[in-house]
Design a protein around this motif. Structure first.
Motif, PDB file in Angstrom:
ATOM      1  N   GLY A 129      -4.678   2.178   5.277  1.00  0.00           N
ATOM      2  CA  GLY A 129      -5.136   1.149   5.243  1.00  0.00           C
ATOM      3  C   GLY A 129      -3.897  -0.378   5.248  1.00  0.00           C
ATOM      4  N   LEU A 187      -0.538  -5.111  -2.376  1.00  0.00           N
ATOM      5  CA  LEU A 187      -1.865  -4.533  -1.812  1.00  0.00           C
ATOM      6  C   LEU A 187      -1.785  -3.740  -0.180  1.00  0.00           C
ATOM      7  CD1 LEU A 187      -4.352  -6.639  -3.222  1.00  0.00           C
ATOM      8  CD2 LEU A 187      -3.584  -4.425  -4.232  1.00  0.00           C
ATOM      9  N   GLY A 190       1.014  -1.151   0.137  1.00  0.00           N
ATOM     10  CA  GLY A 190      -0.322  -0.066  -0.526  1.00  0.00           C
ATOM     11  C   GLY A 190       1.067   1.284  -0.233  1.00  0.00           C
ATOM     12  N   LEU A 212      -9.185  -9.173   2.688  1.00  0.00           N
ATOM     13  CA  LEU A 212     -10.540  -9.022   2.346  1.00  0.00           C
ATOM     14  C   LEU A 212     -10.027 -10.200   0.792  1.00  0.00           C
ATOM     15  CD1 LEU A 212     -11.323  -6.301   1.175  1.00  0.00           C
ATOM     16  CD2 LEU A 212     -12.632  -7.238   3.013  1.00  0.00           C
ATOM     17  N   LYS A 213      -8.734 -10.506   1.008  1.00  0.00           N
ATOM     18  CA  LYS A 213      -9.160 -11.849   0.072  1.00  0.00           C
ATOM     19  C   LYS A 213      -8.689 -12.680   1.333  1.00  0.00           C
ATOM     20  CE  LYS A 213      -7.969  -8.557  -3.503  1.00  0.00           C
ATOM     21  NZ  LYS A 213      -9.068  -9.042  -4.598  1.00  0.00           N
ATOM     22  N   SER A 244      -5.412  -3.575   4.774  1.00  0.00           N
ATOM     23  CA  SER A 244      -6.596  -3.605   4.527  1.00  0.00           C
ATOM     24  C   SER A 244      -7.348  -4.291   2.897  1.00  0.00           C
ATOM     25  CB  SER A 244      -7.444  -2.685   4.632  1.00  0.00           C
ATOM     26  OG  SER A 244      -6.744  -1.909   4.167  1.00  0.00           O
ATOM     27  N   GLU A 245      -6.779  -4.156   2.185  1.00  0.00           N
ATOM     28  CA  GLU A 245      -7.305  -5.086   1.539  1.00  0.00           C
ATOM     29  C   GLU A 245      -6.744  -6.591   1.408  1.00  0.00           C
ATOM     30  OE1 GLU A 245      -7.389  -1.439  -2.297  1.00  0.00           O
ATOM     31  OE2 GLU A 245      -5.620  -2.821  -2.026  1.00  0.00           O
TER      32      GLU A 245
END
Length: 361
Positions: free
Chosen positions: A172, A120, A105, A127-128, A123-124
């Motif tokens: 993030g 990434l 990030g 989600l994975k 925080s992203e």
């Protein structure tokens, strides 16, 4: 009066001179320092070359010069960085820690336009699925090891408690509010670094995710926002023996220490982290030139309080303020040892912990 002080001074010198020479003590202090410097290449006349030759513990690398973002500080390409790190590592027979902030990030010094993978933000990633996270951090770890970086100041294990937190949450940098989610993804990050021979750093102890302010910019008080659940990731990693290094936060919590921020607090770094949570390993400060520290304490106070609090590595990134030299740090700490303000045993103990850490590489 002068004669009495001289007798005390000589007695102090003699008390540890029987065990360690002045040069040996200075080298032990040097080993406790991680320093930022300017330059994309070095030679024998470079100050950083001389510092590493003397016994500097490590360096921290950055891509941009903070005073002029159009200028490169240390990193411009893969080939250049690999050569620089080889130059640094070849100065001495000792293992040098070559560190970087590579979280993903907004915090990644190794950029895609230099030939590195883009990662990434946490925080992203959260989600994975776990396979995606594993592949992501495997790629990141391989990037680091391929250019000779052996220490990453990551992962962040702060819990995203305060949604308006500007230093961690809105950027993030946290995997989430749930400690189980944070430990799951941070654990994958740590594992992939380890596979590539790169040390990891859990940050920022005792938790920065509930803060309202940014410790880069000034005083940060978490007394009314911090909760004990922010310790859960540290408990998990310590219990499972998965910690290389823990980094302190420059946050103040009057419920933990009525006077000092965590980085300088014996109550936080020794009583809470070492005694209550059972951590035996290496503890590093966050950058001691961040305003939360530098605007409130001079160099002598900072070094004395940090070492006495239980910290083993002193980080001076030389990004945010007037550069501090290794020589200045050594002289200040050595004088405080002579003045009986810093016990020599603290320096000896830190060196033992650092040696144990280096044995992992």
């Amino acid at each position: 009066m002068i004669k009495a002080l001289l007798i005390v001074f000589l007695a102090t010198v003699c008390s540890f001179a029987q065990t360690y020479s002045k040069n040996e003590v200075e080298k032990m202090i040097a080993k406790m320092v991680i320093l930022g410097f300017n330059g994309t290449s070095i030679d024998k006349n470079s100050q950083i070359y001389k510092d590493v030759e003397f016994g500097l513990g490590g360096v921290i690398l950055f891509d941009k010069d903070p005073n002029d973002k159009t200028k490169v500080k240390n990193i411009e390409s893969k080939a250049q960085l690999k050569k620089l790190n080889q130059q640094l590592q070849n100065i001495s027979n000792r293992k040098l820690l070559i560190s970087v902030d590579q979280e993903g990030g907004v915090v990644q010094r190794l950029k895609s336009d230099m030939g590195f993978v883009n990662t990434l933000k946490a925080s992203e990633i959260a989600l994975k699925d776990e396979d995606f996270a594993k592949q992501t951090y495997q790629n990141l770890a391989k990037d680091l090891s391929s250019v000779g970086i052996n220490l990453d100041f990551a992962p962040v294990v702060d819990l995203a408690i305060n949604k308006d937190n500007k230093v961690v949450v809105t950027r993030g940098r946290s995997f989430g509010e749930d400690s189980k989610v944070v430990t799951k993804y941070a654990s994958i990050f740590v594992d992939e670094l380890q596979k590539e021979g790169v040390l990891s750093t859990l940050k920022h102890f005792p938790g920065h995710g509930s803060s309202l302010a940014d410790s880069h910019l000034g005083f940060v008080d978490i007394s009314n926002t911090w909760s004990k659940k922010e310790l859960e990731p540290y408990k998990y990693f310590i219990k499972n023996n998965k910690v290389d290094i823990i980094m302190t936060a420059h946050v103040f919590n009057e419920n933990l220490d009525k006077k000092y921020p965590a980085t300088l607090s014996y109550n936080v770094n020794t009583k809470l982290l070492r005694e209550d949570l059972g951590y035996k390993g290496v503890l590093i400060t966050d950058d001691l030139q961040m305003s939360a520290i530098s605007k409130h304490y001079d160099l002598k106070e900072t070094l004395t309080l940090a070492i006495n609090s239980g910290v083993n590595f002193l980080l001076f990134a030389n990004q945010l303020a007037k550069p501090v030299s290794l020589d200045e740090i050594i002289k200040t700490v050595y004088a405080q040892i002579l003045n009986k303000q810093i016990p020599l045993q603290k320096i000896v103990d830190s060196n033992k912990k650092i040696d144990e850490l280096l044995n992992k590489l």
